[in-house]
Design a protein around this motif. Sequence first.
Motif: not given
Length: 128
Positions: A90-114
């Motif tokens: 929230q405090h950064r205008v760039t939105g996510w701090d550019g940290k690829p390790e914080s991305i979750v995925g790829p995950i299948p649709k069922t796991d995404f829905e959960i």
Amino acid sequence: MRIKMRKPFISLIAMAITPFISACQEREVSHPFYLNYREDGVWQLVTCLEKGTSCAVDGLPLPPIYAAGANDTYVTVQNPEGYYYLPRVQHRVTGWDGKPESIVGPIPKTDFEIAQRKLDLPDLSVRP
């Protein structure tokens, strides 16, 4: 002879204006996240300081992007490999701090829905 001259002329005009049409194709997911149309005909997720300028990929899920969504806490993305979500900073205008390790995925649709139910992830409402 006249018909033969028109086809190349029309093709030249189409080739000349295509880059300008492509460059303008952009969909806002939620500032600073945008779906941006690349010259090779695929959509990618980018972060931009201002719409259409100063954009970066910064380890975001690979194109082609089929859909994306965002709320105050997360950004969600779908591509051919599956579904992803990443936290917004929230405090950064760039939105996510550019940290690829914080991305979750790829995950299948069922796991995404959960995860969507547990974390209140946004719907994939923005499509190219």
